[in-house]
Design a protein around this motif. Structure first.
Motif, PDB file in Angstrom:
ATOM      1  N   THR A  38       0.852  -1.116   0.027  1.00  9.16           N
ATOM      2  CA  THR A  38       0.128   0.144   0.054  1.00  9.16           C
ATOM      3  C   THR A  38       1.171   1.217   0.028  1.00  9.16           C
ATOM      4  OG1 THR A  38      -0.142   0.038   2.525  1.00  9.16           O
ATOM      5  CG2 THR A  38      -2.037  -1.189   1.240  1.00  9.16           C
ATOM      6  N   ASN A  39       2.190   1.102   0.204  1.00  9.79           N
ATOM      7  CA  ASN A  39       3.005   2.226   0.055  1.00  9.79           C
ATOM      8  C   ASN A  39       2.751   3.117   1.421  1.00  9.79           C
ATOM      9  OD1 ASN A  39       5.407   3.817  -0.915  1.00  9.79           O
ATOM     10  ND2 ASN A  39       4.233   5.131  -2.223  1.00  9.79           N
ATOM     11  N   THR A  40       2.580   2.613   2.356  1.00  7.71           N
ATOM     12  CA  THR A  40       2.271   3.274   3.632  1.00  7.71           C
ATOM     13  C   THR A  40       3.268   2.721   4.748  1.00  7.71           C
ATOM     14  OG1 THR A  40      -0.262   3.256   2.762  1.00  7.71           O
ATOM     15  CG2 THR A  40       0.116   3.879   5.173  1.00  7.71           C
ATOM     16  N   LYS A  41       3.689   3.749   5.673  1.00  9.33           N
ATOM     17  CA  LYS A  41       4.420   3.324   6.682  1.00  9.33           C
ATOM     18  C   LYS A  41       3.782   2.271   7.629  1.00  9.33           C
ATOM     19  CE  LYS A  41       6.992   7.652   6.532  1.00  9.33           C
ATOM     20  NZ  LYS A  41       7.819   8.395   7.385  1.00  9.33           N
ATOM     21  N   VAL A  42       4.639   1.286   8.003  1.00  9.10           N
ATOM     22  CA  VAL A  42       4.160   0.269   8.949  1.00  9.10           C
ATOM     23  C   VAL A  42       3.363   0.936  10.184  1.00  9.10           C
ATOM     24  CG1 VAL A  42       5.067  -1.618  10.501  1.00  9.10           C
ATOM     25  CG2 VAL A  42       5.970  -1.392   8.199  1.00  9.10           C
ATOM     26  N   ARG A  43       3.974   1.980  10.623  1.00  6.91           N
ATOM     27  CA  ARG A  43       3.292   2.590  11.915  1.00  6.91           C
ATOM     28  C   ARG A  43       1.873   3.059  11.488  1.00  6.91           C
ATOM     29  NH1 ARG A  43       2.618   7.823  12.816  1.00  6.91           N
ATOM     30  NH2 ARG A  43       4.386   8.341  11.266  1.00  6.91           N
ATOM     31  N   LEU A  44       1.739   3.707  10.286  1.00  8.57           N
ATOM     32  CA  LEU A  44       0.358   4.001   9.809  1.00  8.57           C
ATOM     33  C   LEU A  44      -0.703   2.926   9.827  1.00  8.57           C
ATOM     34  CD1 LEU A  44       1.358   7.094   7.598  1.00  8.57           C
ATOM     35  CD2 LEU A  44       0.351   7.149  10.037  1.00  8.57           C
ATOM     36  N   ILE A  45       0.028   1.617   9.233  1.00  6.39           N
ATOM     37  CA  ILE A  45      -1.005   0.542   8.958  1.00  6.39           C
ATOM     38  C   ILE A  45      -1.233  -0.072  10.172  1.00  6.39           C
ATOM     39  CG2 ILE A  45      -0.735  -1.830   8.170  1.00  6.39           C
ATOM     40  CD1 ILE A  45      -0.891   0.134   5.811  1.00  6.39           C
ATOM     41  N   ALA A  46      -0.141  -0.093  11.301  1.00  4.59           N
ATOM     42  CA  ALA A  46      -0.543  -0.676  12.576  1.00  4.59           C
ATOM     43  C   ALA A  46      -1.508   0.351  13.325  1.00  4.59           C
ATOM     44  CB  ALA A  46       0.703  -0.516  13.446  1.00  4.59           C
ATOM     45  N   GLU A  47      -1.622   1.629  13.149  1.00  2.00           N
ATOM     46  CA  GLU A  47      -2.550   2.502  13.903  1.00  2.00           C
ATOM     47  C   GLU A  47      -3.914   2.087  13.348  1.00  2.00           C
ATOM     48  OE1 GLU A  47      -1.017   6.551  13.227  1.00  2.00           O
ATOM     49  OE2 GLU A  47       0.451   6.235  14.663  1.00  2.00           O
ATOM     50  N   GLN A  48      -3.770   2.034  11.798  1.00  2.00           N
ATOM     51  CA  GLN A  48      -5.341   1.704  11.505  1.00  2.00           C
ATOM     52  C   GLN A  48      -5.804   0.389  11.818  1.00  2.00           C
ATOM     53  OE1 GLN A  48      -7.295   3.409   9.189  1.00  2.00           O
ATOM     54  NE2 GLN A  48      -5.792   5.125   9.264  1.00  2.00           N
ATOM     55  N   ILE A  49      -4.959  -0.894  11.683  1.00  2.00           N
ATOM     56  CA  ILE A  49      -5.317  -1.933  12.348  1.00  2.00           C
ATOM     57  C   ILE A  49      -5.930  -2.012  13.534  1.00  2.00           C
ATOM     58  CG2 ILE A  49      -4.703  -4.381  12.722  1.00  2.00           C
ATOM     59  CD1 ILE A  49      -2.940  -4.029  10.069  1.00  2.00           C
ATOM     60  N   VAL A  50      -5.076  -1.404  14.662  1.00  2.00           N
ATOM     61  CA  VAL A  50      -5.585  -1.303  16.040  1.00  2.00           C
ATOM     62  C   VAL A  50      -6.694  -0.573  16.082  1.00  2.00           C
ATOM     63  CG1 VAL A  50      -4.690  -0.256  18.525  1.00  2.00           C
ATOM     64  CG2 VAL A  50      -3.070  -1.393  16.802  1.00  2.00           C
ATOM     65  N   GLN A  51      -6.880   0.300  15.571  1.00  2.00           N
ATOM     66  CA  GLN A  51      -8.402   1.070  15.687  1.00  2.00           C
ATOM     67  C   GLN A  51      -9.654   0.447  14.847  1.00  2.00           C
ATOM     68  OE1 GLN A  51      -9.138   4.037  17.208  1.00  2.00           O
ATOM     69  NE2 GLN A  51      -7.131   3.807  18.112  1.00  2.00           N
ATOM     70  N   TRP A  52      -9.228  -0.623  14.150  1.00  2.00           N
ATOM     71  CA  TRP A  52     -10.185  -1.422  13.461  1.00  2.00           C
ATOM     72  C   TRP A  52     -11.453  -1.759  14.047  1.00  2.00           C
ATOM     73  CZ3 TRP A  52      -8.796  -6.533  10.639  1.00  2.00           C
ATOM     74  CH2 TRP A  52      -9.912  -6.924   9.859  1.00  2.00           C
ATOM     75  N   PRO A  53     -11.095  -2.433  15.390  1.00  2.00           N
ATOM     76  CA  PRO A  53     -12.203  -2.971  16.085  1.00  2.00           C
ATOM     77  C   PRO A  53     -13.134  -1.905  16.654  1.00  2.00           C
ATOM     78  CG  PRO A  53     -10.054  -3.989  16.710  1.00  2.00           C
ATOM     79  CD  PRO A  53      -9.811  -3.040  15.991  1.00  2.00           C
ATOM     80  N   TYR A  54     -12.452  -0.674  16.917  1.00  2.00           N
ATOM     81  CA  TYR A  54     -13.167   0.273  17.455  1.00  2.00           C
ATOM     82  C   TYR A  54     -14.138   1.127  16.373  1.00  2.00           C
ATOM     83  CZ  TYR A  54     -10.160  -0.723  21.273  1.00  2.00           C
ATOM     84  OH  TYR A  54      -9.208  -1.425  22.243  1.00  2.00           O
ATOM     85  N   SER A  55     -13.559   1.436  15.407  1.00  2.00           N
ATOM     86  CA  SER A  55     -14.091   2.063  14.237  1.00  2.00           C
ATOM     87  C   SER A  55     -15.152   1.090  13.436  1.00  2.00           C
ATOM     88  CB  SER A  55     -13.158   2.809  13.317  1.00  2.00           C
ATOM     89  OG  SER A  55     -12.397   1.723  12.586  1.00  2.00           O
ATOM     90  N   GLY A  56     -14.782  -0.053  13.282  1.00  2.00           N
ATOM     91  CA  GLY A  56     -15.568  -0.901  12.427  1.00  2.00           C
ATOM     92  C   GLY A  56     -15.188  -1.021  11.037  1.00  2.00           C
ATOM     93  N   ARG A  57     -14.176  -0.026  10.660  1.00  2.00           N
ATOM     94  CA  ARG A  57     -13.726   0.150   9.412  1.00  2.00           C
ATOM     95  C   ARG A  57     -12.275   0.063   9.057  1.00  2.00           C
ATOM     96  NH1 ARG A  57     -13.875   5.474   9.428  1.00  2.00           N
ATOM     97  NH2 ARG A  57     -13.178   5.702   7.385  1.00  2.00           N
ATOM     98  N   LEU A  58     -12.058  -0.455   8.047  1.00  2.00           N
ATOM     99  CA  LEU A  58     -10.685  -0.405   7.722  1.00  2.00           C
ATOM    100  C   LEU A  58     -10.493  -0.031   6.486  1.00  2.00           C
ATOM    101  CD1 LEU A  58      -7.794  -1.415   8.959  1.00  2.00           C
ATOM    102  CD2 LEU A  58      -8.274  -3.691   7.939  1.00  2.00           C
TER     103      LEU A  58
END
Length: 96
Positions: free
Chosen positions: A61-81
């Motif tokens: 996705t040409n995205t920094k690992v840290r940003l991918i990690a933040e999205q994945i960690v927020q996934w259960p709370y936001s319901g969206r990825l």
């Protein structure tokens, strides 16, 4: 005397910057570890595979690992990825 003071002020500023960077690194590392745990659980993987999947998603996705990690960690709370991350994650999990 003024030169010594200027040198000290520069040294202090450099150390303050370094401390800030180290603090950010600690936070990023914790988020990445949490995301690896979620990937391992979601994909029923071994720990080493979790890091590989996270890195693959980052590269695809040409995205920094840290940003991918933040999205994945927020996934259960936001319901969206984000769709590109979700697609890359599912593809990486299928290959793992």
């Amino acid at each position: 005397m003024a030169i010594e003071r200027d040198d000290l002020l520069k040294k202090i500023a450099g150390l303050e910057k370094e401390v800030g960077q180290l603090r950010q690194a600690l936070v990023s590392h914790a988020v990445i570890d949490q995301a690896i745990g979620m990937v391992i659980t979601h994909g029923r993987l071994l720990p080493d595979q979790g890091w590989d999947v996270l890195r693959t998603v980052s590269q695809n996705t040409n995205t920094k690992v840290r940003l991918i990690a933040e999205q994945i960690v927020q996934w259960p709370y936001s319901g969206r990825l984000p769709q590109d991350i979700q697609q890359a994650l599912e593809a990486a999990l299928a290959r793992a």
